[in-house]
Design an enzyme around this catalytic site. Structure first.
Site, PDB file in Angstrom:
ATOM      1  N   ASP A 135      -4.973  49.930 -14.245  1.00 34.18           N
ATOM      2  CA  ASP A 135      -4.584  50.355 -15.526  1.00 34.18           C
ATOM      3  C   ASP A 135      -5.432  49.618 -16.694  1.00 34.18           C
ATOM      4  OD1 ASP A 135      -3.500  51.759 -17.637  1.00 34.18           O
ATOM      5  OD2 ASP A 135      -1.826  50.485 -17.538  1.00 34.18           O
ATOM      6  N   THR A 154      -6.643  54.982 -17.348  1.00 31.19           N
ATOM      7  CA  THR A 154      -6.012  54.754 -18.421  1.00 31.19           C
ATOM      8  C   THR A 154      -5.493  55.975 -19.163  1.00 31.19           C
ATOM      9  OG1 THR A 154      -5.962  53.452 -20.579  1.00 31.19           O
ATOM     10  CG2 THR A 154      -7.936  54.338 -19.869  1.00 31.19           C
TER      11      THR A 154
END
Length: 866
Positions: free
Chosen positions: A225, A490
């Protein structure tokens, strides 16, 4: 409590009978009995309602009762379509006829229809790849056990009750399948987990899945992430752009001087210029900066909270707006960074409630802004707005803040501020009516807001930076040099994700970046994939919507191209898409994946990956608790993989193969012994010696291999290329397994035949002779296998040898006194040393030779036999 109302947890003063009327619903006055009345509910202490700045009181707006019953079939009969609960709509509504005192709690529906639940998946039980490989080898050993038993019976020409002989040989050679292999591996994994937890260079690391530490040594794809994982999730204000002038960090003193001068001029001049009908003039830089700073200080959901610091009382600090006791609280760190920046330039947020906002000027004056209406931020609109009353003249300002792509259509290309007069407030008052609507409430609210957001003036553009965590760049470089491909998944927009990838050196300077254009149809996806196919050594940036289209029509082609990329950045990626990408990588490549995240939206990805790593960040510990390994910073991932992952895998491979070698040696000796006595199913060793061989005599030296390492941790971090060798699975493969099997057969045969030939006159002592040679051989093989000695290894060797000597002295009923005396003679010691050195050193030579020329094993064995 009523099952159909998932919001109630209240204290009632008295109860009434609430039976169904006409079989419709359990509330009175529902079907023709009367209308529900709007309620206003205060959460907290009612006595604090009249305070100016209530801390524990929420004065919710009045809504119709039907708003909070979406999808109830009883109301569908009456042709009522109810809207879903929106942001800020949560209130508590009592049944009609019931009196409510103080609300003691709120029960919010947490069922399967929640977004957080729909974005997660059921966790799976993870099994290490080395466990699957060991299971495969165990199946081969079991097949070998059956084959050897059948061969022994066949050599007897299936005489007599041969089927019973098969079972006797199966029991006799049962050591071929090492029962202690599973125990040793599990104990070794516990040791590896303890080492990871106690490593002082990665403090705070927690191993939540102690069954897969060796998986860290074979990772091929790392999916991470961005926010909170690669970055600190701490926003820092960097730039203010006003169209003709921009202010950076080195020029914020100019902004501060403009704000100071704006509030030192007479206030009536500023009000006169804002009055209706006043002549419009071009604003100065000072007024433009002032308007921009004021807008930033107002458009947010930040609440200042005052805490006692031990010297100042909490109530006193809140009354006097003590700076040292003030803490900003908000759901988004972006808003906190903006408010902190306005405080640094002179305009400080000192108070906020549902009806007003208080700002303090550089001169110490408190400005009170009345909040007439607030439009909350939604994922659909990507912006928020607020209408405030700024003067006693009745002027109102509408401020909007959000993503530039969603605000741009509302901007008028002029230099004038968009204002609302008192007479125009009826237009935005329709917003309240839209919120109270039962039918199509969301659509009506969006229509009213859109009618207000017209011909807006662009005040400023702000630049906020989410700084990278410490040592993110060198960590990503280590992973890249180790042969691990890093993918960043993301939910941020494309520009932010690309900028972070460049800043973190996820994409190197000499690599091109291919931005996958938005596609919606199959033909567009086909053309874009063909355009991307013509590029080589190029990083890919793709959005979640385009990714969904590609996976729908060209899943195989896209994954084939994606696996060839050095790096991939996927923006606007949903939690379910993250888990889907991990699943596709596992299915298409067959390689091990590792997912790293810090928030609840990363849980699905973490649980789907072969190794899930959670980073304890500012978004809570949901990802950390759901992960297999928990770390405090992203930089710890390098040492976790390069050092602990590498050592765990190599040690597990060495331990498993040595346990197999130990079992095959004694099984080979049993086979030789049975063949000498015309393939009789007679055991060579009794039960105590068999159990002692695998436990007290050889357990500690063999298990001490979990402390062995080929290179130091500093060398493993300095040369991450050493990690590449593990990706091919060479430490534990069919080749290494075959080598250890041949070594075991060779050693067992030499020990048994050597004992028969060298001690032909003492044939009655063959058990003690061969067993002593076997124990000493195993201890010597462990010593020859160790690459880096640890003091516990020496202790294990000496302790096992001492246990065997003590057995010769004290356990006469199992070994025999005559045999113990014979073992201590000089002739036995000399000939035993000859046997051990003859085959042990030869095996060491074979091992060294096989590293360069594996085919030489057969030649060496033939030469040795001759």
């Amino acid at each position: 409590m009523t099952d159909n109302i998932p919001l109630q947890l209240v204290r009632h003063k008295k109860r009434h009978d609430n039976k169904r009327r006409d079989g419709c619903c359990p509330w009175s006055r529902c079907c023709g009995g009367g209308d529900f009345r709007p309620r206003t509910v205060w959460l907290g202490h009612p006595e604090k309602r009249e305070q100016r700045y209530p801390r524990n009181v929420i004065n919710n707006q009045k809504y119709n009762f039907f708003t909070f019953l979406p999808g109830v079939s009883d109301y569908e009969r009456s042709e009522r379509s109810c809207s879903g609960i929106q942001v800020g709509d949560l209130i508590i509504v009592e049944k009609v006829g019931l009196l409510i005192s103080t609300v003691v709690g709120v029960v919010i529906y947490t069922g399967k229809e929640l977004r957080s639940v729909m974005n997660t998946s059921n966790p799976r039980h993870k099994i290490g790849l080395i466990d699957l490989e060991v299971n495969c080898l165990t199946k081969i050993l079991f097949g070998a056990l059956v084959v050897v038993s059948l061969v022994m019976v066949a050599l007897q020409h299936f005489a007599g009750r041969w089927y019973l002989q098969i079972f006797r040989f199966l029991l006799l050679f049962s050591n071929i399948v090492p029962i202690s292999l599973r125990v040793n591996l599990d104990m070794g994994k516990m040791v590896f987990s303890w080492m990871i937890k106690k490593d002082s260079k990665i403090p705070g690391t927690v191993v939540r899945a102690s069954t897969i530490p060796e998986q860290l040594g074979r990772i091929s794809y790392l999916l991470t992430d961005k926010t909170g994982t690669l970055t600190q999730n701490e926003m820092v204000f960097r730039r203010l752009h006003l169209g003709t002038v921009a202010y950076g960090m080195d020029s914020m003193d100019e902004v501060q001087s403009h704000v100071f001068s704006a509030y030192t001029q007479p206030p009536h001049d500023l009000q006169a210029s804002r009055a209706p009908g006043a002549a419009k003039v071009r604003k100065t830089i000072s007024s433009r900066v002032h308007e921009a700073v004021k807008a930033i200080a107002l458009v947010h959901n930040v609440t200042p909270v005052y805490e006692s610091n031990g010297v100042t009382d909490q109530a006193e600090a809140e009354q006097h707006y003590e700076d040292t006791c003030r803490v900003y609280q908000a759901s988004s760190p972006d808003e906190v960074s903006l408010v902190q920046w306005t405080e640094s330039v002179g305009l400080t947020l000192v108070g906020r409630d549902q009806s007003s906002v208080q700002l303090r000027t550089p001169s110490g004056q408190i400005l009170n802004f009345t909040i007439l209406q607030a439009f909350p931020f939604t994922y659909e609109s990507k912006r928020m707005g607020i209408i405030v009353r700024v003067s006693i003249l009745g002027l109102c300002d509408l401020y909007i803040g959000g993503a530039k792509y969603f605000i741009a259509p509302s901007i008028e290309h002029c230099d004038w501020m968009f204002t609302l007069s008192v007479q125009e407030t009826n237009q935005w008052a329709r917003y309240v009516q839209a919120k109270l609507s039962v039918h199509d409430r969301s659509l009506k609210v969006a229509t009213v807001i859109e009618s207000l957001e017209m011909e807006m003036e662009l005040l400023c553009l702000t630049g906020v930076e989410d700084q990278l965590q410490a040592d993110v760049r060198p960590t990503l470089e280590i992973l890249r040099n180790a042969g691990i491909k890093v993918w960043m998944l993301t939910g941020d927009k494309l520009e932010t994700a690309t900028c972070t990838a460049k800043n973190a050196h996820l994409v190197t300077r000499n690599q091109d970046i291919h931005v996958f254009r938005p596609v919606t149809t199959r033909s567009e996806a086909h053309l874009e994939l063909n355009a991307f196919r013509r590029k080589h050594d190029c990083a890919l940036v793709i959005s979640g919507d385009s990714l969904e289209v590609c996976l729908k029509y060209y899943e195989y082609e896209f994954m084939e191209l994606a696996c060839q990329c050095p790096a991939i950045v996927c923006c606007r990626c949903a939690p379910t898409q993250k888990a889907q990408i991990v699943r596709l990588l596992q299915e298409r490549t067959g390689k091990l994946t590792c997912a790293v995240g810090d928030g609840g939206n990363d849980v699905s990805m973490i649980q789907e990956a072969d190794c899930g790593v959670g980073v304890e960040g500012k978004e809570g510990k949901q990802a950390s608790l759901a992960a297999d390994f928990s770390i405090t910073q992203f930089k710890h991932l390098g040492r976790l993989l390069m050092v602990h992952g590498r050592n765990s895998y190599k040690r597990s491979a060495a331990l498993s193969q040595f346990v197999i070698h130990r079992s095959l040696c004694i099984s080979t000796m049993q086979a030789v012994f049975s063949s000498v006595f015309y393939f009789a199913s007679v055991p060579l060793y009794q039960g105590f010696l068999i159990i002692g061989y695998s436990t007290i005599y050889t357990m500690f030296p063999v298990f001490s291999l979990v402390l062995d390492k080929d290179v130091k941790s500093e060398v493993a971090m300095l040369y991450p290329e050493l990690y590449k060798d593990l990706l091919k699975g060479r430490p534990l493969s069919f080749k290494t397994f075959l080598i250890w099997v041949l070594i075991s057969i060779y050693q067992g045969s030499i020990i048994m035949y050597g004992a028969l030939l060298l001690f032909e006159s003492e044939f009655v002592h063959i058990v003690a002779i061969s067993f002593t040679s076997l124990i000493l051989t195993e201890l010597l093989m462990v010593a020859l296998t160790v690459q880096t000695w640890h003091w516990l290894m020496i202790v294990a060797e000496l302790l096992s040898l001492a246990c065997y000597i003590a057995s010769l002295v004290f356990l006469h009923e199992f070994i025999g006194h005559i045999i113990a005396v014979f073992v201590c003679t000089c002739s036995f010691t000399a000939e035993q040393t000859e046997v051990i050195l003859k085959h042990a050193l030869c095996v060491k030579i074979i091992h060294a030779f096989l590293k360069r020329q594996p085919c030489g094993l057969v030649l060496i064995l033939i030469f040795k036999i001759m």
